[in-house]
Design an enzyme around this catalytic site. Sequence first.
Site, PDB file in Angstrom:
ATOM      1  N   HIS A  38      -0.143  -8.549  -4.206  1.00  0.00           N
ATOM      2  CA  HIS A  38       1.135  -9.111  -4.647  1.00  0.00           C
ATOM      3  C   HIS A  38       1.177 -10.622  -4.453  1.00  0.00           C
ATOM      4  O   HIS A  38       1.641 -11.357  -5.311  1.00  0.00           O
ATOM      5  CB  HIS A  38       2.306  -8.449  -3.909  1.00  0.00           C
ATOM      6  CG  HIS A  38       2.797  -7.225  -4.603  1.00  0.00           C
ATOM      7  ND1 HIS A  38       2.156  -6.020  -4.500  1.00  0.00           N
ATOM      8  CD2 HIS A  38       3.843  -7.034  -5.445  1.00  0.00           C
ATOM      9  CE1 HIS A  38       2.800  -5.126  -5.241  1.00  0.00           C
ATOM     10  NE2 HIS A  38       3.825  -5.714  -5.829  1.00  0.00           N
ATOM     11  N   LYS A 103       7.239   3.974  -0.443  1.00  0.00           N
ATOM     12  CA  LYS A 103       8.025   4.774   0.498  1.00  0.00           C
ATOM     13  C   LYS A 103       8.918   3.860   1.325  1.00  0.00           C
ATOM     14  O   LYS A 103       8.559   2.713   1.591  1.00  0.00           O
ATOM     15  CB  LYS A 103       7.122   5.605   1.411  1.00  0.00           C
ATOM     16  CG  LYS A 103       6.282   4.786   2.376  1.00  0.00           C
ATOM     17  CD  LYS A 103       5.434   5.685   3.235  1.00  0.00           C
ATOM     18  CE  LYS A 103       4.464   4.929   4.109  1.00  0.00           C
ATOM     19  NZ  LYS A 103       5.017   4.448   5.365  1.00  0.00           N
TER      20      LYS A 103
END
Lengths: 186, 281
Positions: A38, A103
Amino acid sequence: MAAKRLTTPLTDEAVLSLHIGDEVLLSGVVYTARDSAHKRLIELIDRGEPLPFELVGQAIYYAGPSPAPPGKPIGSVGPTTSYRMDAFAPRLHSLGLRATIGKGPRSKEVMDALVNHKSVYFTAVGGVAALLAKRVKSAEIVAFEELGPEAIRKLVVEDLPLIVSCDAYGQDLHVEGVKAYQKLTV
Amino acid sequence: MREIHFDDVVAAVRDMSIEANLFLKDDVKEALKHAYEREESGTGRSILKMVLENIEVAEAERLPLCQDTGLAVFFVEMGEEAKVSGDGVAKAINEGVRRGYKDGYLRKSVVDDPVRRKNTGDNTPAIIHFDVVPGTHLKIALAPKGGGSENMSTVKMFPPSAGWEGMKKFVLEWVFKSGGNPCPPSIIGIGVGGNFELAAINAKKALVFRKIGQRNPDPFWAGKEVELLDDINKLGVGPMGLGGVVTSLEVFIESAPCHIASMPMAINTQCHANRHAFREL
């Protein structure tokens, strides 16, 4: 509840049909990317350089698989915790990313981005990585191979079992789901 | 002095690394089955069903239960009259980790430095805690520990006036705030007393050396374990933090004497894949 079957790339209609608590079986291409990947994607965007994959309509899976044993397309591949990617997700959604898979809860900024860019956040169940590996039909590294498990991989998945936990209507199952069962306030 | 061969330690640790990451112990399996039976949330039941299926898939396919095969954390009990040949026990353990993580297709999740972050490529160095005791034996316990649940761990230095009520409130707030991040249903290891670092080591030891359902032998702390578990499961966090009645499978508390001014507490959060392997050489 019967699971909804969806295929990437995701359309407006598909995303807007989803509500928190829906169970989804996702098929098609998803791209793995986690912390280091990222950081690099955002650096490419900042420099105005092309991304290593087409973002529009796509889904990013916050995952770093274990190595593929012989004869298998991939090793175990469950989700990592999503909040670490909260700083990056709104930017990617603004460029056309339609879904993230991970999650744990998301920030207010990510929730707003989901609403503003008609996008969705799916929970994949953590720690069921062998089961999820069986739903991956192929995997290839498309960028940042030197990051090892953190490289960006293009996965073709079939019926990846997911739960809609933050939807395009600003609803959050991490809040609503907990409220429904909370008998003790802290 | 008994000499234990370097290669025997390497071989044992190699096998332990693979075994711990592929196969759950029976106490954890049973606790997860029981969790599935008592979970009231539909989403929570779907999650726990997948968790149970995953245990079977991992065994059948020989894949790790979780892609995060963890930092390899060891507790080693070494007899004063035992020695490991060659380069010694720590080097042997690291070599065993290197081989196990390679041969078992386990993920290499260690970076060389917290800021510069270059993957070491072989999942070493392991974290090894030693206890030296009378005897000629070498006991090795391995607990591969995932990053997601370890990140949801903490140490808190209370003033003694906070009392048990202060500690309890802190644990409940902590578990609630951690939400789905540590992959609940979790197991909560708590070290109370000692000092800053002993509390943390005891919190981890509690997770490694006790089986689910095994209470602290001191009835005072056994009662506190039950009380905390009951209250944690009223928080509504549920499987993966998406709501439900099973937030934690177990709470273990280990206590130690401490300074007159101090009341330390450490919480080490463990995900549902509570993975261990043990050997005695």
